[in-house]
Scaffold this motif. Structure first.
Motif, mmCIF file in Angstrom:
data_model
loop_
_atom_site.group_PDB
_atom_site.id
_atom_site.type_symbol
_atom_site.label_atom_id
_atom_site.label_comp_id
_atom_site.label_asym_id
_atom_site.label_seq_id
_atom_site.Cartn_x
_atom_site.Cartn_y
_atom_site.Cartn_z
ATOM 1 N N PRO A 1 0.823 -1.211 0.000
ATOM 2 C CA PRO A 1 0.000 0.000 0.000
ATOM 3 C C PRO A 1 0.858 1.263 0.000
ATOM 4 N N ARG A 2 0.346 2.290 -0.606
ATOM 5 C CA ARG A 2 1.094 3.546 -0.665
ATOM 6 C C ARG A 2 1.016 4.259 0.667
ATOM 7 N N LEU A 3 2.078 4.999 0.979
ATOM 8 C CA LEU A 3 2.073 5.813 2.185
ATOM 9 C C LEU A 3 1.087 6.966 2.027
ATOM 10 N N PRO A 4 0.596 7.506 3.132
ATOM 11 C CA PRO A 4 -0.292 8.664 3.037
ATOM 12 C C PRO A 4 0.424 9.834 2.367
ATOM 13 N N ALA A 5 -0.347 10.766 1.863
ATOM 14 C CA ALA A 5 0.242 11.931 1.199
ATOM 15 C C ALA A 5 1.124 12.692 2.173
ATOM 16 N N PRO A 6 2.242 13.250 1.720
ATOM 17 C CA PRO A 6 3.155 13.955 2.615
ATOM 18 C C PRO A 6 2.518 15.194 3.212
ATOM 19 N N ARG A 7 2.916 15.490 4.447
ATOM 20 C CA ARG A 7 2.421 16.673 5.131
ATOM 21 C C ARG A 7 3.518 17.702 5.312
ATOM 22 N N GLN B 1 7.776 -0.505 16.002
ATOM 23 C CA GLN B 1 7.474 0.828 15.490
ATOM 24 C C GLN B 1 6.921 0.769 14.065
ATOM 25 N N LEU B 2 7.454 -0.136 13.242
ATOM 26 C CA LEU B 2 6.914 -0.301 11.893
ATOM 27 C C LEU B 2 5.467 -0.788 11.956
ATOM 28 N N ALA B 3 5.164 -1.663 12.909
ATOM 29 C CA ALA B 3 3.790 -2.137 13.070
ATOM 30 C C ALA B 3 2.871 -0.989 13.481
ATOM 31 N N GLN C 1 3.822 10.304 9.457
ATOM 32 C CA GLN C 1 3.992 8.898 9.113
ATOM 33 C C GLN C 1 5.121 8.667 8.111
ATOM 34 N N GLN C 2 5.270 9.538 7.145
ATOM 35 C CA GLN C 2 6.295 9.298 6.133
ATOM 36 C C GLN C 2 7.694 9.334 6.737
ATOM 37 N N LEU C 3 7.994 10.379 7.483
ATOM 38 C CA LEU C 3 9.303 10.452 8.137
ATOM 39 C C LEU C 3 9.443 9.341 9.173
ATOM 40 N N GLY C 4 8.363 9.028 9.871
ATOM 41 C CA GLY C 4 8.414 7.953 10.857
ATOM 42 C C GLY C 4 8.765 6.628 10.227
ATOM 43 N N ARG D 1 -0.246 0.308 11.228
ATOM 44 C CA ARG D 1 -1.601 0.434 11.779
ATOM 45 C C ARG D 1 -2.158 1.836 11.558
ATOM 46 N N LYS D 2 -1.336 2.859 11.788
ATOM 47 C CA LYS D 2 -1.800 4.231 11.602
ATOM 48 C C LYS D 2 -2.128 4.521 10.145
ATOM 49 N N ALA D 3 -1.461 3.818 9.229
ATOM 50 C CA ALA D 3 -1.760 3.996 7.807
ATOM 51 C C ALA D 3 -2.983 3.198 7.370
ATOM 52 N N GLY D 4 -3.566 2.410 8.285
ATOM 53 C CA GLY D 4 -4.743 1.617 7.954
ATOM 54 C C GLY D 4 -4.438 0.221 7.453
ATOM 55 N N TRP D 5 -3.184 -0.217 7.548
ATOM 56 C CA TRP D 5 -2.786 -1.545 7.062
ATOM 57 C C TRP D 5 -2.800 -2.520 8.243
#
Length: 451
Positions: free
Chosen positions: A86-92, A258-260, A229-232, A264-268
């Motif tokens: 899955p793609r990462l959320p859009a950058p903030r 931390q990856l998990a 999320q992206q930097l994380g 989870r925060k990305a909805g995966w």
């Protein structure tokens, strides 16, 4: 029939116990049970192939095609085919415009003044006429900007400290995190990342790799708090690679946790469950003594929270009970303080948020009443507890108690309360959902939330 159901039926038909199948596949009996019941999703090709081989099932029975060639092995790990990730959320990051009608020029001036204040707080000399008053509502933005620049190698080259000094610097940064001193952390943590890269480039030493991995884990925890999320994800993945290079199983496992969290925060949720529970059952972690057992508990606890976010209350409670049992077996003391701590008390703290997300705020309130805030291992953990309790009161419609708890969190950890997006969102919701008090409006102003 789902793969887990097929595996259970085949195992039982062969008269094999969970422990026996676990021995053949390399997993614990508890993990085999989770696979069979669908708590841990069976989406990983390597996992499916292990069970098919152990039970002498044709690959097609578990949804696999026959292997066309031997799997590639890299660094001792089998690499199989994977589906599209899955793609990462859009950058903030990187937006130059203001938010909520704020003047971007004023914002840049505030950040510049805040940078001076942060440097002063960390004991870093700067040229100029002293530190400006910190606007704590922008501390999160300052931290993200500085971490991004350090991780991408932007900005001036750092002064390289001695290898002997770096562990003490890391200890100071960890203390800042535990005390929710964001201003000081905005200086120390990016500086540690720059220095760590400089030292590992100059000296190929496993201890330096391990320390830089720990630094990236601390950065990940901070970025998760700030909803970046992206930097994380980048920080957690770097921590994992460095830990594997250092052959440090504890740091590898914490990187997986931390990856998990980020998955989870990305909805995966399926990926988050698989990452956490597979890491919890890794043989290297089971050989790591009491710290390894504590990290296994943290990973199981993370998986429990993922089930809560999916509304699986029974599964969440089952895994939370498993984490609690691990904590009790370890004697009740707090282990792994540098990862937030693991003990019966911190498991209780976890239950507050998990019960909330599973849809039972009354159970969350009961969990909150069972823990002692003063006994939690750090200001950061106590601040998290107060934040979770405030959410519980909000879900129960107890506005006055929610505001009172938020004000208590502000007194305890003002920089975290003012900068953390989740808290800002809660305050914003209170402003628009009912009557406001002078205390709530003041808290909103100090947090940069506009009514």
């Amino acid at each position: 029939m789902k793969p887990g159901e097929l595996i259970r039926e085949t195992r039982q038909a062969k008269g094999m116990t969970l422990a026996e199948l676990g021995k053949r596949t390399g997993y614990s009996a508890a993990q085999v049970s989770r696979y069979e019941r669908g708590i841990s999703p069976m989406t990983d090709i390597d996992v499916l192939r292990r069970f098919a081989d152990a039970l002498e099932l044709p690959p097609q029975a578990v949804g696999l095609a026959p292997p066309a060639r031997r799997p590639e092995v890299r660094h001792g790990q089998r690499i199989g085919a994977t589906g599209a990730f899955p793609r990462l959320p859009a950058p903030r990051l990187g937006g130059s415009g203001g938010e909520d009608g704020e003047d971007p020029v004023r914002r840049r001036k505030l950040l510049a003044g805040l940078a001076a204040t942060a440097a002063s707080a960390a004991g870093t000399p700067l040229l100029g006429n002293g530190a400006a008053q910190a606007d704590e509502a922008l501390l999160g933005e300052l931290l993200v900007t500085r971490l991004r620049d350090a991780m991408l190698g932007l900005g001036p080259a750092p002064m390289i400290p001695s290898a002997e000094k770096l562990p003490a610097d890391f200890a100071h940064a960890l203390a800042d995190f535990d005390a929710c001193r964001y201003a000081s952390l905005a200086v120390r943590l990016p500086r540690l990342i720059r220095a760590g890269h400089a030292l590992t480039a100059a000296d190929d030493d496993s201890a330096q790799y391990s320390l830089l991995a720990e630094t990236y884990l601390l950065a990940t925890r901070m970025l998760v708090k700030l909803d970046e999320q992206q930097l994380g994800w980048m920080a957690a993945d770097r921590a994992r690679q460095l830990a594997e290079a250092a052959q440090d199983p504890l740091v590898v496992a914490e990187s997986a946790r931390q990856l998990a969290v980020l998955a989870r925060k990305a909805g995966w949720r399926s990926e988050a469950l698989s990452i956490a529970l597979s890491a919890a059952d890794h043989p290297d972690l089971r050989r790591a003594g009491r710290p390894g057992a504590a990290l296994r508990g943290l990973l199981v606890q993370s998986a429990s929270y993922t089930l809560a976010r999916g509304g699986d209350r029974d599964g969440m409670r089952e895994l939370a009970d498993e984490a609690a049992a691990i904590a009790e077996e370890l004697g009740g003391g707090t282990l792994l303080r540098h990862y937030g701590g693991f003990s019966p008390l911190t498991v209780g703290l976890h239950r507050i948020s998990a019960e909330n997300h599973a849809g039972d705020p009354l159970a969350a309130l009961a969990a909150a009443r069972s823990i002692s805030l003063k006994a939690l291992p750090s200001v950061e953990r106590r601040s998290r507890a107060l934040g979770d309790i405030a959410v519980t009161y909000d879900r129960l419609g107890r506005r006055a108690d929610c505001v009172r708890t938020l004000l208590a969190a502000e007194r305890l950890a003002p920089q975290e309360t003012h900068a953390r997006p989740a808290t800002k969102s809660l305050i914003s919701g209170l402003l628009v959902s009912g009557p406001t008090s002078m205390e709530l409006r003041g808290l909103a102003a100090r947090s940069g939330v506009l009514a």
